[in-house]
Structures are given as structure tokens and as C-alpha cells.
Write an enzyme that holds these catalytic residues in place. Sequence first.
Site, PDB file in Angstrom:
ATOM      1  N   LYS A 170       0.869  -1.190   0.000  1.00 49.34           N
ATOM      2  CA  LYS A 170       0.000   0.000   0.000  1.00 49.34           C
ATOM      3  C   LYS A 170       0.900   1.232   0.000  1.00 49.34           C
ATOM      4  O   LYS A 170       1.099   1.875   1.045  1.00 49.34           O
ATOM      5  CB  LYS A 170      -0.913  -0.008   1.234  1.00 49.34           C
ATOM      6  CG  LYS A 170      -2.261  -0.654   0.968  1.00 49.34           C
ATOM      7  CD  LYS A 170      -3.161  -0.622   2.168  1.00 49.34           C
ATOM      8  CE  LYS A 170      -4.050   0.588   2.235  1.00 49.34           C
ATOM      9  NZ  LYS A 170      -5.113   0.625   1.238  1.00 49.34           N
TER      10      LYS A 170
HETATM   11  N1  PMP Z   1      -7.384  -2.872  -3.217  1.00 42.72           N
HETATM   12  C1  PMP Z   1      -6.923  -1.637  -2.993  1.00 42.72           C
HETATM   13  C2  PMP Z   1      -6.184  -0.938  -4.070  1.00 42.72           C
HETATM   14  C3  PMP Z   1      -7.165  -0.999  -1.769  1.00 42.72           C
HETATM   15  O1  PMP Z   1      -6.709   0.228  -1.536  1.00 42.72           O
HETATM   16  C4  PMP Z   1      -7.904  -1.680  -0.782  1.00 42.72           C
HETATM   17  C5  PMP Z   1      -8.209  -1.008   0.522  1.00 42.72           C
HETATM   18  N2  PMP Z   1      -7.222  -1.209   1.468  1.00 42.72           N
HETATM   19  C6  PMP Z   1      -8.350  -2.982  -1.067  1.00 42.72           C
HETATM   20  C7  PMP Z   1      -8.080  -3.539  -2.293  1.00 42.72           C
HETATM   21  C8  PMP Z   1      -9.069  -3.799  -0.032  1.00 42.72           C
HETATM   22  O2  PMP Z   1      -8.141  -4.205   0.951  1.00 42.72           O
HETATM   23  P1  PMP Z   1      -8.592  -4.426   2.452  1.00 42.72           P
HETATM   24  O3  PMP Z   1      -9.730  -5.360   2.413  1.00 42.72           O
HETATM   25  O4  PMP Z   1      -7.392  -5.014   3.121  1.00 42.72           O
HETATM   26  O5  PMP Z   1      -8.964  -3.101   2.991  1.00 42.72           O
END
Ligand code: PMP
Length: 328
Positions: free
Chosen positions: A179
Site C-alpha cells: 500500500k
Molecule cells: N485494493 C486496494 C487498491 C485498496 O486500496 C484496498 C483497501 N485497502 C483494497 C483492495 C481492499 O483491501 P482491504 O480489504 O485489506 O482493505
Amino acid sequence: MATSTVLRPQVPPSVGEAPGVEQDQTVYAFFQGDYVPLKDAKISILTHAFAYGTACFEGIRGYWNDTDNQLYLFRLAEHYQRLLESAKTLLMQHSYAVPDLCDITNELARRCNLRQDIYVRPTFYKSSEAIGVRLHNLNNQLCIIVQPYGDYIDIDRALSVGVSSWRRVDDNMMPARSKINGAYVNSAFAKTEAALNGFDEAIMLTMEGHVSEGSAENLFMLRGGKLITPPVTENILEGITRATIMTLAREQMGMEVIERAIDRTELYSADEIFLTGTGAQIAPIGSVDHRQVGSGSIGPVAAAVQRLYFDAVRGRLPQYRNWLTPVY
Ligand code: PMP
């Protein structure tokens, strides 16, 4: 024509106070190793992460449970494990382990003293005040903020989505599995294009043309009675909500969940599609590229998944209580 906000001096917003919180209640941030009022957590405009996007972050939710009079942080350790992996990819040296980060977050949330749903945003950033694009020979800092939080996207209706003309960043360009703050410009291009074209959300394809994910959500499709989601090698973020839904669908709904590449036009033939994410939670899709998905409204599987998810995150499923960290 939508324009961006013009930046001109104005009355400063009261950044130390969260909406919906009593006026005199201070909101704290974790900043430079300490818990400080949010209004005092400031960085220089020379900060490397500001100039180059050299930071990584997490988005974590806390859910208030009125019956238990408790705030539950959802899958805190898994979020911090992913943050440490992102930080490692960005060559960040630090002394934090997952349990330390969980303890700090718990303490911060406790000090903020909120009795409602919250969002927690930890960020590791290259803190040196230095010009020059690189990852090495830079200092790093951790900051964490907590905010009251509601829905990120409407989940009470089936959304309309469009396949983006922007492709998802590839692992060898900008790893989507991390991220990384700078990488979110890729998501922002897709989200804004979708919004300006009248869609609620974007679906991004990989460079090969397979379905990757939404701008900030993973994707599930129901076809032939099976749930199908792109594998982690399709330039997705390895979503924690995605993993949660895979577990709940298998264990609680007895469904088969398959990870495999998905073509764009399979979305047009899907019986149901929904997006998952910490922010988005479970967002059902009613149309893709102006093609109706299923009945066009929230499908039975998406509705069941939504119910299970909210039961789990609010602490109503005893068998998944180990996903929750109580704040108080
Ligand atoms: N893909 C992206 C690009 C994201 O930013 C997120 C949000 N964190 C997700 C998928 C979903 O991930 P998570 O379920 O861990 O929040």
C-alpha cells in the site's frame, strides 16, 4: 467540468476536533514516537514522502458495539503485518514489530475516547527533508491517526461501475501488493475517470487485460454458483476483507471460492458482483459498462455476505472473535 479546489487562505479548519465529537475533546495522533494532539502533528513541505510519495499506509476500521459497549478493531495484526511488508519493500528501517504497532494503536484509540465506528490510518513515511529520488539513506517515521468514520461508498444499493481506461500498475512497476502512497495516484486516475463518466466506481484491468480490482477494493464475481476472485498475482492488494469473505463464504455459506484470472466480458455474464475493502466494506454491483449484472439490484449472495461481514466485525459471531481487538 469539474475543477479541483482552489487553494486560497481561509479560516483554518479545526483539525484537532473530529466531527460528531464534543467540542472540548482532543483527538490524538501518534507522531514522532508520542501521542500528541492531532493539530500538533505536522511535517515539513520538504519531507521526502511528500515530494515523492515514498510512504506506505494501512486503513483499519473499528466498529462500535452498543450492546457490548465496546469498540472492536478489525484484524489489527493482519493490517500491521501487511504494513511491515510494505515498509520492507520500501527499504524502511525501524524497530516496530506487529505487537508493538497493535499496542500503540489500541492506546491511541483509547485516548481518542470515541464511541462510534472509527477509521485508523497508520503511515510509515520517508521523513528526511531531502531532495533526490531514492529509497535508501533516508530516515523513516511512523504516524497514526484515528477518525470517526461512516460509509466510504454507498452499500445500500447496487452500484454502477465502469472498466477504467487506466490499467492497474504492474508488480514490476509499482507493486500493488504494497500500500504505497504514491501508487494511489493510479487508483485516483481510475476513480475520478469513473466518477466523471457517471459511474460509482472503477474496475481496473491488468496490462494483460484481466480483471484486477476496484480503485480501493477487491472484486468477487458469482458465476455457476461459485465465487470467483482474481488471484494475488493479478496486481491486486492482498485484501484483508477479501481473505475474510473467502473464509466466511466457505465456512458459513458452504460456498466454493476460486482464485483465477477473470476476463472483462465475464463480468457481463456474472450473476452477481461485489467489491470488498476496509473502506468499501461489501459493495454490491448492479451494472458493469452499462450491462446489468443479475437483477440489477443487490443479489442474494452479496446480501448474505454483507450480513455475515457486519455480524463478524461487530462481534456478533463468537467463532470469529479472534479477529477483533477490544479498545476499552
Ligand atoms: N485494493 C486496494 C487498491 C485498496 O486500496 C484496498 C483497501 N485497502 C483494497 C483492495 C481492499 O483491501 P482491504 O480489504 O485489506 O482493505
